[in-house]
Design a protein around this motif. Structure first.
Motif, PDB file in Angstrom:
ATOM      1  N   ARG A 172      31.704  39.351  28.915  1.00  0.00           N
ATOM      2  CA  ARG A 172      30.819  39.459  30.092  1.00  0.00           C
ATOM      3  C   ARG A 172      30.977  40.860  30.659  1.00  0.00           C
ATOM      4  N   ASP A 173      29.924  41.636  30.595  1.00  0.00           N
ATOM      5  CA  ASP A 173      29.959  43.011  31.071  1.00  0.00           C
ATOM      6  C   ASP A 173      29.688  43.044  32.574  1.00  0.00           C
ATOM      7  N   ASP A 174      30.588  43.699  33.306  1.00  0.00           N
ATOM      8  CA  ASP A 174      30.478  43.745  34.766  1.00  0.00           C
ATOM      9  C   ASP A 174      29.711  44.995  35.199  1.00  0.00           C
ATOM     10  N   CYS A 175      28.468  45.113  34.711  1.00  0.00           N
ATOM     11  CA  CYS A 175      27.576  46.213  35.086  1.00  0.00           C
ATOM     12  C   CYS A 175      28.197  47.579  34.804  1.00  0.00           C
ATOM     13  N   ALA A 215      26.240  42.154  15.965  1.00  0.00           N
ATOM     14  CA  ALA A 215      25.349  42.174  14.797  1.00  0.00           C
ATOM     15  C   ALA A 215      26.146  42.222  13.501  1.00  0.00           C
ATOM     16  N   ARG A 216      27.291  42.920  13.522  1.00  0.00           N
ATOM     17  CA  ARG A 216      28.121  43.027  12.314  1.00  0.00           C
ATOM     18  C   ARG A 216      28.951  41.777  12.065  1.00  0.00           C
ATOM     19  N   HIS A 217      29.174  40.977  13.114  1.00  0.00           N
ATOM     20  CA  HIS A 217      30.000  39.766  12.990  1.00  0.00           C
ATOM     21  C   HIS A 217      29.225  38.572  13.571  1.00  0.00           C
ATOM     22  N   PRO A 218      28.200  38.108  12.880  1.00  0.00           N
ATOM     23  CA  PRO A 218      27.353  37.025  13.401  1.00  0.00           C
ATOM     24  C   PRO A 218      28.164  35.773  13.741  1.00  0.00           C
ATOM     25  N   GLY A 219      27.901  35.230  14.917  1.00  0.00           N
ATOM     26  CA  GLY A 219      28.561  34.004  15.351  1.00  0.00           C
ATOM     27  C   GLY A 219      29.957  34.180  15.907  1.00  0.00           C
ATOM     28  N   ARG A 220      30.521  35.393  15.796  1.00  0.00           N
ATOM     29  CA  ARG A 220      31.890  35.615  16.268  1.00  0.00           C
ATOM     30  C   ARG A 220      31.943  36.146  17.700  1.00  0.00           C
ATOM     31  N   ILE A 221      30.846  36.766  18.152  1.00  0.00           N
ATOM     32  CA  ILE A 221      30.843  37.407  19.479  1.00  0.00           C
ATOM     33  C   ILE A 221      29.689  36.849  20.294  1.00  0.00           C
ATOM     34  N   VAL A 222      30.018  36.354  21.490  1.00  0.00           N
ATOM     35  CA  VAL A 222      29.023  35.799  22.412  1.00  0.00           C
ATOM     36  C   VAL A 222      28.992  36.682  23.647  1.00  0.00           C
ATOM     37  N   THR A 274      25.917  48.398  24.445  1.00  0.00           N
ATOM     38  CA  THR A 274      25.438  48.826  23.124  1.00  0.00           C
ATOM     39  C   THR A 274      26.498  48.582  22.055  1.00  0.00           C
ATOM     40  N   ILE A 275      27.745  48.933  22.373  1.00  0.00           N
ATOM     41  CA  ILE A 275      28.838  48.741  21.427  1.00  0.00           C
ATOM     42  C   ILE A 275      29.060  47.264  21.138  1.00  0.00           C
TER      43      ILE A 275
END
Length: 314
Positions: free
Chosen positions: A14-17, A31-38, A24-25
């Motif tokens: 959760r990015d705090d603005c 995108a490189r690790h589908p399903g691993r990062i929410v 972007t990072i």
């Protein structure tokens, strides 16, 4: 984190603005690790570390959660080591018992130059002071080392506004309702830099002088103590029926201390078993108890340092 030996986990962000390239990072990694990062929706404006972690814990839906700050570095075996200790607790107490594991940290500078291989020795505090009486007046559980089971974080949420930081609240709930275990091994590189919200100073004469100065000449330490009292009040309201008689008496003593005449406050805490681990800390507590409280209640994000309690922006 993706370099951990233990691989069965999902990363929730959760990015705090942030005003840099964080989003972007994160999206590139997702995108490189589908399903691993929410990636959770960001707030409309910066809310601070306490609120951001509260939102992450509110969204959690896993058997176990590890908590991670953005500016620390996890050592490769962190998750495996912590999860092994958690497994021991689960086998002893069961999944329905609130459980928390935390570890030591290695202190490093902004460029990862070593400062100490142990935060606990560096700051000279006892990380095994896990009794509720200890955690009511200080925090020894560093958030970025925590693994909590579902029973703990479900019982602890929502993180109340009166809780200064999520790690202190989780530690209190764990010791009040369940179990805490310390791993006396550094699993994280705790980075000290110019943007630390609350960093850590080495124990010694300079830190002692600064502590005395804050106690006598500023309101900062007094506001921290008032926040501890507000947090104790919420702990009593939520969990009073589940506390032992001794714990309930301790929580009530701290929550109600400002209703007493000044001359009786410190004595009340002392008789309840609420005291700081060192002589100087108890002198400071005595002096603070002589002051008049007319500040409003603390809000989430208050800095609640214990013996070291290092924390940063989220």
């Amino acid at each position: 984190m993706l370099a951990q030996e233990f691989a069965w986990f999902t990363i929730v962000v959760r990015d705090d603005c942030s005003d840099d390239a964080t989003l972007t990072i994160v999206r590139e990694y997702a995108a490189r690790h589908p399903g691993r990062i929410v990636l959770l929706p960001s707030p409309t404006c910066t809310a601070g570390a306490a609120s951001n972690f509260a939102a992450l814990i509110a969204a959690a839906n896993a058997d176990f959660i590890f908590l991670c700050d953005q500016d620390d570095i996890w050592l490769p075996g962190k998750m495996a080591t912590s999860f092994a200790a958690m497994g021991d607790l689960v086998r002893t107490w069961g999944h329905d018992h609130p459980l928390l594991v935390h570890t030591d940290l290695a202190v490093v500078g902004p460029d990862l130059q070593p400062l100490s291989d142990s935060l606990h020795r560096y700051a000279r505090f006892d990380p095994e002071r896990h009794a509720l009486s200890d955690l009511l007046l200080g925090n020894v559980v560093t958030g970025c080392t925590i693994v909590a089971n579902r029973s703990l974080y479900a019982n602890a949420r929502p993180i109340p506004a009166e809780a200064g930081m999520y790690d202190h609240w989780l530690g209190q709930v764990a010791t009040a309702l369940g179990e805490i275990r310390l791993i006396p091994e550094a699993t994280v590189l705790y980075r000290q830099h110019g943007r630390n919200v609350v960093g850590v100073r080495p124990a010694g004469f300079v830190r002692f002088v600064l502590s005395v100065q804050r106690t006598i000449f500023s309101d900062a330490t007094f506001r921290v103590l008032c926040a501890y009292c507000d947090q104790a009040d919420i702990l009593r309201v939520r969990y009073g029926a589940r506390l032992t008689p001794r714990q309930l008496a301790q929580v009530s003593a701290l929550a109600e201390v400002w209703t007493l005449p000044r001359r009786k406050r410190f004595v009340k805490l002392w008789k309840a078993g609420l005291r700081k681990p060192r002589f100087a800390g108890n002198i400071a507590l005595f002096l603070l108890m002589l002051r008049r409280r007319d500040q409003p209640k603390a809000t989430q994000g208050s800095s609640l340092p214990g013996p070291s309690s290092p924390r940063r922006s989220g």
